[in-house]
Design a protein around this motif. Structure first.
Motif, PDB file in Angstrom:
ATOM      1  N   ARG A 125       0.859  -1.195   0.000  1.00 48.64           N
ATOM      2  CA  ARG A 125       0.000   0.000   0.000  1.00 48.64           C
ATOM      3  C   ARG A 125       0.889   1.237   0.000  1.00 48.64           C
ATOM      4  O   ARG A 125       1.980   1.234   0.555  1.00 48.64           O
ATOM      5  CB  ARG A 125      -0.916   0.060   1.223  1.00 48.64           C
ATOM      6  N   LEU A 126       0.350   2.298  -0.604  1.00 49.53           N
ATOM      7  CA  LEU A 126       1.027   3.589  -0.615  1.00 49.53           C
ATOM      8  C   LEU A 126       0.019   4.618  -0.118  1.00 49.53           C
ATOM      9  O   LEU A 126      -1.091   4.721  -0.653  1.00 49.53           O
ATOM     10  CB  LEU A 126       1.485   3.919  -2.043  1.00 49.53           C
ATOM     11  N   LEU A 127       0.379   5.356   0.928  1.00 48.59           N
ATOM     12  CA  LEU A 127      -0.549   6.309   1.532  1.00 48.59           C
ATOM     13  C   LEU A 127      -0.016   7.731   1.404  1.00 48.59           C
ATOM     14  O   LEU A 127       1.197   7.972   1.509  1.00 48.59           O
ATOM     15  CB  LEU A 127      -0.773   5.997   3.014  1.00 48.59           C
ATOM     16  N   LEU A 128      -0.921   8.664   1.177  1.00 48.71           N
ATOM     17  CA  LEU A 128      -0.583  10.082   1.143  1.00 48.71           C
ATOM     18  C   LEU A 128      -1.497  10.804   2.120  1.00 48.71           C
ATOM     19  O   LEU A 128      -2.722  10.743   1.993  1.00 48.71           O
ATOM     20  CB  LEU A 128      -0.751  10.650  -0.268  1.00 48.71           C
ATOM     21  N   ASN A 129      -0.900  11.443   3.099  1.00 46.67           N
ATOM     22  CA  ASN A 129      -1.662  12.132   4.155  1.00 46.67           C
ATOM     23  C   ASN A 129      -2.744  11.243   4.758  1.00 46.67           C
ATOM     24  O   ASN A 129      -3.881  11.658   4.973  1.00 46.67           O
ATOM     25  CB  ASN A 129      -2.253  13.438   3.636  1.00 46.67           C
ATOM     26  N   GLY A 130      -2.377   9.995   5.004  1.00 50.83           N
ATOM     27  CA  GLY A 130      -3.252   9.064   5.693  1.00 50.83           C
ATOM     28  C   GLY A 130      -4.249   8.330   4.828  1.00 50.83           C
ATOM     29  O   GLY A 130      -4.942   7.429   5.307  1.00 50.83           O
ATOM     30  N   ALA A 215      -2.464  20.407  -0.409  1.00 50.62           N
ATOM     31  CA  ALA A 215      -2.308  20.543   1.045  1.00 50.62           C
ATOM     32  C   ALA A 215      -1.087  21.403   1.349  1.00 50.62           C
ATOM     33  O   ALA A 215      -0.229  21.635   0.497  1.00 50.62           O
ATOM     34  CB  ALA A 215      -2.165  19.163   1.679  1.00 50.62           C
ATOM     35  N   ASP A 216      -1.019  21.874   2.586  1.00 43.42           N
ATOM     36  CA  ASP A 216       0.131  22.668   3.022  1.00 43.42           C
ATOM     37  C   ASP A 216       1.305  21.785   3.420  1.00 43.42           C
ATOM     38  O   ASP A 216       2.440  22.262   3.517  1.00 43.42           O
ATOM     39  CB  ASP A 216      -0.257  23.551   4.213  1.00 43.42           C
ATOM     40  N   HIS A 217       1.027  20.515   3.660  1.00 42.42           N
ATOM     41  CA  HIS A 217       2.066  19.595   4.112  1.00 42.42           C
ATOM     42  C   HIS A 217       1.695  18.185   3.654  1.00 42.42           C
ATOM     43  O   HIS A 217       0.516  17.833   3.641  1.00 42.42           O
ATOM     44  CB  HIS A 217       2.176  19.634   5.643  1.00 42.42           C
ATOM     45  N   TYR A 218       2.699  17.402   3.274  1.00 43.82           N
ATOM     46  CA  TYR A 218       2.433  16.050   2.778  1.00 43.82           C
ATOM     47  C   TYR A 218       3.280  15.025   3.537  1.00 43.82           C
ATOM     48  O   TYR A 218       4.453  15.262   3.830  1.00 43.82           O
ATOM     49  CB  TYR A 218       2.787  15.949   1.291  1.00 43.82           C
ATOM     50  N   GLU A 219       2.647  13.896   3.832  1.00 44.02           N
ATOM     51  CA  GLU A 219       3.369  12.748   4.357  1.00 44.02           C
ATOM     52  C   GLU A 219       3.031  11.541   3.496  1.00 44.02           C
ATOM     53  O   GLU A 219       1.861  11.210   3.305  1.00 44.02           O
ATOM     54  CB  GLU A 219       2.984  12.441   5.804  1.00 44.02           C
ATOM     55  N   VAL A 220       4.057  10.898   2.979  1.00 44.03           N
ATOM     56  CA  VAL A 220       3.861   9.677   2.206  1.00 44.03           C
ATOM     57  C   VAL A 220       4.369   8.502   3.033  1.00 44.03           C
ATOM     58  O   VAL A 220       5.416   8.605   3.685  1.00 44.03           O
ATOM     59  CB  VAL A 220       4.585   9.744   0.845  1.00 44.03           C
ATOM     60  N   LYS A 252       6.668  19.843   2.963  1.00 46.43           N
ATOM     61  CA  LYS A 252       5.605  20.781   2.578  1.00 46.43           C
ATOM     62  C   LYS A 252       5.500  20.936   1.062  1.00 46.43           C
ATOM     63  O   LYS A 252       4.455  21.350   0.536  1.00 46.43           O
ATOM     64  CB  LYS A 252       5.832  22.143   3.230  1.00 46.43           C
ATOM     65  N   ASP A 253       6.560  20.602   0.358  1.00 52.49           N
ATOM     66  CA  ASP A 253       6.610  20.753  -1.104  1.00 52.49           C
ATOM     67  C   ASP A 253       6.321  19.401  -1.754  1.00 52.49           C
ATOM     68  O   ASP A 253       7.087  18.445  -1.561  1.00 52.49           O
ATOM     69  CB  ASP A 253       7.986  21.269  -1.502  1.00 52.49           C
ATOM     70  N   PHE A 254       5.255  19.307  -2.546  1.00 51.85           N
ATOM     71  CA  PHE A 254       4.899  18.022  -3.144  1.00 51.85           C
ATOM     72  C   PHE A 254       5.963  17.523  -4.111  1.00 51.85           C
ATOM     73  O   PHE A 254       6.150  16.304  -4.255  1.00 51.85           O
ATOM     74  CB  PHE A 254       3.549  18.110  -3.861  1.00 51.85           C
ATOM     75  N   SER A 255       6.684  18.420  -4.757  1.00 48.83           N
ATOM     76  CA  SER A 255       7.740  17.974  -5.668  1.00 48.83           C
ATOM     77  C   SER A 255       8.821  17.208  -4.913  1.00 48.83           C
ATOM     78  O   SER A 255       9.465  16.309  -5.479  1.00 48.83           O
ATOM     79  CB  SER A 255       8.352  19.166  -6.410  1.00 48.83           C
ATOM     80  N   GLU A 256       9.020  17.526  -3.625  1.00 48.74           N
ATOM     81  CA  GLU A 256       9.981  16.779  -2.816  1.00 48.74           C
ATOM     82  C   GLU A 256       9.453  15.385  -2.473  1.00 48.74           C
ATOM     83  O   GLU A 256      10.228  14.444  -2.295  1.00 48.74           O
ATOM     84  CB  GLU A 256      10.333  17.554  -1.541  1.00 48.74           C
ATOM     85  N   ILE A 257       8.139  15.259  -2.368  1.00 51.14           N
ATOM     86  CA  ILE A 257       7.525  13.941  -2.183  1.00 51.14           C
ATOM     87  C   ILE A 257       7.812  13.071  -3.402  1.00 51.14           C
ATOM     88  O   ILE A 257       8.206  11.901  -3.283  1.00 51.14           O
ATOM     89  CB  ILE A 257       6.009  14.064  -1.945  1.00 51.14           C
ATOM     90  N   LEU A 258       7.645  13.639  -4.589  1.00 47.14           N
ATOM     91  CA  LEU A 258       7.915  12.898  -5.820  1.00 47.14           C
ATOM     92  C   LEU A 258       9.387  12.522  -5.926  1.00 47.14           C
ATOM     93  O   LEU A 258       9.723  11.413  -6.357  1.00 47.14           O
ATOM     94  CB  LEU A 258       7.482  13.720  -7.031  1.00 47.14           C
ATOM     95  N   ARG A 259      10.260  13.450  -5.525  1.00 41.78           N
ATOM     96  CA  ARG A 259      11.688  13.166  -5.564  1.00 41.78           C
ATOM     97  C   ARG A 259      12.033  11.995  -4.627  1.00 41.78           C
ATOM     98  O   ARG A 259      12.778  11.078  -4.983  1.00 41.78           O
ATOM     99  CB  ARG A 259      12.492  14.395  -5.161  1.00 41.78           C
ATOM    100  N   ALA A 260      11.457  12.014  -3.423  1.00 45.89           N
ATOM    101  CA  ALA A 260      11.714  10.949  -2.459  1.00 45.89           C
ATOM    102  C   ALA A 260      11.199   9.605  -2.972  1.00 45.89           C
ATOM    103  O   ALA A 260      11.885   8.575  -2.865  1.00 45.89           O
ATOM    104  CB  ALA A 260      11.066  11.286  -1.123  1.00 45.89           C
ATOM    105  N   LEU A 261      10.001   9.602  -3.541  1.00 42.32           N
ATOM    106  CA  LEU A 261       9.418   8.350  -4.052  1.00 42.32           C
ATOM    107  C   LEU A 261      10.303   7.711  -5.120  1.00 42.32           C
ATOM    108  O   LEU A 261      10.380   6.483  -5.217  1.00 42.32           O
ATOM    109  CB  LEU A 261       8.026   8.614  -4.603  1.00 42.32           C
TER     110      LEU A 261
END
Length: 266
Positions: A125-130, A215-220, A252-261
């Protein structure tokens, strides 16, 4: 009008088995042709609505599935994987008027498509902001980061329902439903007609607001199938263990979420 298409295969009308999606298996030849035909239908629909250029990202597995000689002359094709964090949306930018998605499938952990998954089969599973997320979740937010609305999607019933709930005004074509290892699909010829008509109608309307909420903040959170995958991923800078088989990353930056993924899920 310039249009971007992200094309996958596991939501193509008629598909039911992984053999049909894997380039090393003889069954793939038939379904790469069906995938190509659905993409061509979307291109034709976009052209009828006034598109002057269509850029297609071949977004399944190797990135080398579409039969190139069948693509219209007003298209460009992005093949393979550059290593850019946009991945399935690589090639999109602020110059596009709209994003379309063909052959899309339900997320990992759901049962409306025998081929349901998210990114790869190592992820349970992959979750974004819960919330459990699909590939479309991340791709629509990627497009929105460039100010590009997501206007149309074709794929399985579950994916269509999720996409419509996420993006107001997005049009869909339901190609198949699934239970267990079986799929119940419309005929490919009908799918192509509905895709062509659906894309034309969607791009002929007012689609400027077809953007997902941000969102203002993202957790994956990535829940892997094995703890060894999670242990490896937890070494990415800023990532942390999230239980025995999971790793989390926030920004907080979604592009950083994509980079991490890009690095966490390999």
């Amino acid at each position: 009008m310039k249009v971007f298409i992200s094309a996958d295969i596991e939501g193509t009308a008629g598909i039911a088995h992984w053999n049909e999606a894997e380039r090393t298996h003889p069954d793939w030849a038939e379904f790469r042709a069906l995938m190509t035909a659905e993409v061509v239908a979307a291109c034709e629909g976009a052209r009828a609505a006034g598109a002057t250029e269509v850029v297609i990202k071949d977004a399944h597995e190797s990135g080398r599935n579409l039969i190139l000689d069948r693509l219209p002359d007003y298209t460009r094709i992005v093949r393979g994987w550059s290593g850019h964090p946009d991945e399935m949306m690589y090639g999109i930018d602020e110059s596009f008027s709209a994003a379309l998605y063909t052959g899309y499938h339900s997320k990992a952990g759901t049962e409306v498509n025998p081929l349901a998954h998210t990114s790869n089969l190592r992820i349970s599973r992959l979750l974004l902001n819960g919330e459990v997320a699909s590939e479309f979740t991340f791709n629509a937010l990627c497009a929105a980061g460039y100010g590009v609305p997501s206007v149309f999607l074709s794929g399985d019933v579950g994916m269509c329902a999720e996409a419509k709930a996420m993006v107001p005004g997005l049009a869909t074509v339901e190609t198949l439903d699934g239970r267990g290892k079986a799929s119940n699909s419309i005929a490919p010829t009908r799918a192509r007609r509905l895709i062509r008509e659906g894309v034309t109608a969607a791009l002929s309307g007012d689609f400027a607001r077809a953007l997902p909420a941000t969102a203002d903040h993202y957790e994956v959170v990535i829940e892997f199938c094995t703890p060894t995958e999670a242990y490896r991923a937890a070494w990415y800078p800023g990532a942390k263990a999230h239980g025995p088989r999971a790793v989390a990353f926030e920004h907080k930056d979604f592009s950083e979420i994509l980079r991490a993924l890009l690095f966490l899920k390999v």
